[in-house]
Design a protein around this motif. Structure first.
Motif, short mmCIF file in Angstrom:
data_model
loop_
_atom_site.label_atom_id
_atom_site.label_comp_id
_atom_site.label_asym_id
_atom_site.label_seq_id
_atom_site.Cartn_x
_atom_site.Cartn_y
_atom_site.Cartn_z
N THR A 26 0.83 -1.20 0.00
CA THR A 26 0.00 0.00 0.00
C THR A 26 0.87 1.25 0.00
O THR A 26 1.86 1.33 0.72
CB THR A 26 -0.92 0.01 1.24
OG1 THR A 26 -1.73 -1.15 1.20
CG2 THR A 26 -1.80 1.24 1.26
N GLN A 82 0.70 5.50 0.40
CA GLN A 82 -0.11 6.64 0.86
C GLN A 82 0.41 7.90 0.19
O GLN A 82 1.61 8.05 -0.02
CB GLN A 82 0.00 6.77 2.38
CG GLN A 82 -1.30 7.13 3.01
CD GLN A 82 -1.24 7.10 4.53
OE1 GLN A 82 -0.30 7.61 5.13
NE2 GLN A 82 -2.23 6.51 5.13
N TYR A 96 -1.15 12.19 -1.31
CA TYR A 96 -2.03 13.34 -1.15
C TYR A 96 -2.83 13.57 -2.42
O TYR A 96 -2.29 13.51 -3.52
CB TYR A 96 -1.20 14.60 -0.84
CG TYR A 96 -0.43 14.49 0.44
CD1 TYR A 96 -1.00 14.87 1.64
CD2 TYR A 96 0.86 13.97 0.45
CE1 TYR A 96 -0.29 14.75 2.84
CE2 TYR A 96 1.57 13.85 1.63
CZ TYR A 96 0.99 14.24 2.81
OH TYR A 96 1.69 14.11 3.98
N GLU A 121 3.19 12.41 -3.80
CA GLU A 121 3.84 11.82 -2.65
C GLU A 121 3.99 12.82 -1.50
O GLU A 121 4.03 12.45 -0.34
CB GLU A 121 5.21 11.29 -3.07
CG GLU A 121 5.90 10.46 -2.04
CD GLU A 121 7.14 9.80 -2.59
OE1 GLU A 121 7.58 8.82 -1.98
OE2 GLU A 121 7.69 10.25 -3.61
N ILE A 161 -5.60 12.60 2.47
CA ILE A 161 -4.67 11.48 2.46
C ILE A 161 -5.37 10.35 1.69
O ILE A 161 -6.54 10.05 1.96
CB ILE A 161 -4.34 10.99 3.88
CG1 ILE A 161 -3.70 12.11 4.71
CG2 ILE A 161 -3.46 9.74 3.86
CD1 ILE A 161 -2.32 12.51 4.28
N GLU A 210 -4.86 6.28 -0.26
CA GLU A 210 -4.09 5.03 -0.31
C GLU A 210 -4.45 4.27 -1.58
O GLU A 210 -5.57 4.38 -2.07
CB GLU A 210 -4.41 4.14 0.88
CG GLU A 210 -3.90 4.63 2.19
CD GLU A 210 -4.19 3.68 3.33
OE1 GLU A 210 -3.57 3.87 4.39
OE2 GLU A 210 -5.03 2.76 3.18
N VAL A 223 -8.69 8.37 2.55
CA VAL A 223 -8.64 7.93 3.94
C VAL A 223 -9.21 8.97 4.89
O VAL A 223 -10.06 8.68 5.72
CB VAL A 223 -7.20 7.57 4.34
CG1 VAL A 223 -7.12 7.15 5.80
CG2 VAL A 223 -6.65 6.48 3.43
#
Length: 118
Positions: free
Chosen positions: A2, A4, A6, A52, A74, A76, A95
């Protein structure tokens, strides 16, 4: 694995560059629909784009493109590719909204190019 990152939207949750209908209603967590992911070499192509780091998101999408502040979340994903200074995925899960501190840090990093005027 996974990843994460923006994702920026307009104040009413539309894609900030492409426009169109709202992508979601602002509630989180929210999984965006699957879209075709172009794995070719083009920097801009099909897929959900994200960054990122938040400063890069502000550089690409701006802070006030529509005259109102962009919203920042945020996200994922399990499937992504990197092209240039951004990523794209076939599907993203939103998220949560970024915290005030995360946004302040992103603006501070983005503003460093202005030197003493940051």
């Amino acid at each position: 694995m996974t990843m994460q990152g923006y994702k920026l939207f307009t104040h009413d949750f539309r894609p900030p560059i492409q426009g169109g209908e709202p992508a979601f209603d602002g509630s989180t967590p929210f999984t965006l629909p699957k879209v075709e992911l172009d794995t070719g070499d083009k920097e801009c192509s099909n897929g959900w784009n994200f960054t990122e780091d938040l400063a890069t998101g502000f550089k690409i999408a701006g802070l006030w493109r529509t005259g109102r502040p962009n919203t920042v979340f945020i996200v994922e994903t399990e499937d992504w590719i990197k092209r240039g200074d951004k990523y794209r995925a076939g599907q993203l899960t939103i998220v949560r909204p970024c915290s005030e501190t995360e946004i302040e840090n992103g603006i501070e990093k983005f503003s460093k190019v202005f030197g003493e005027f940051a």
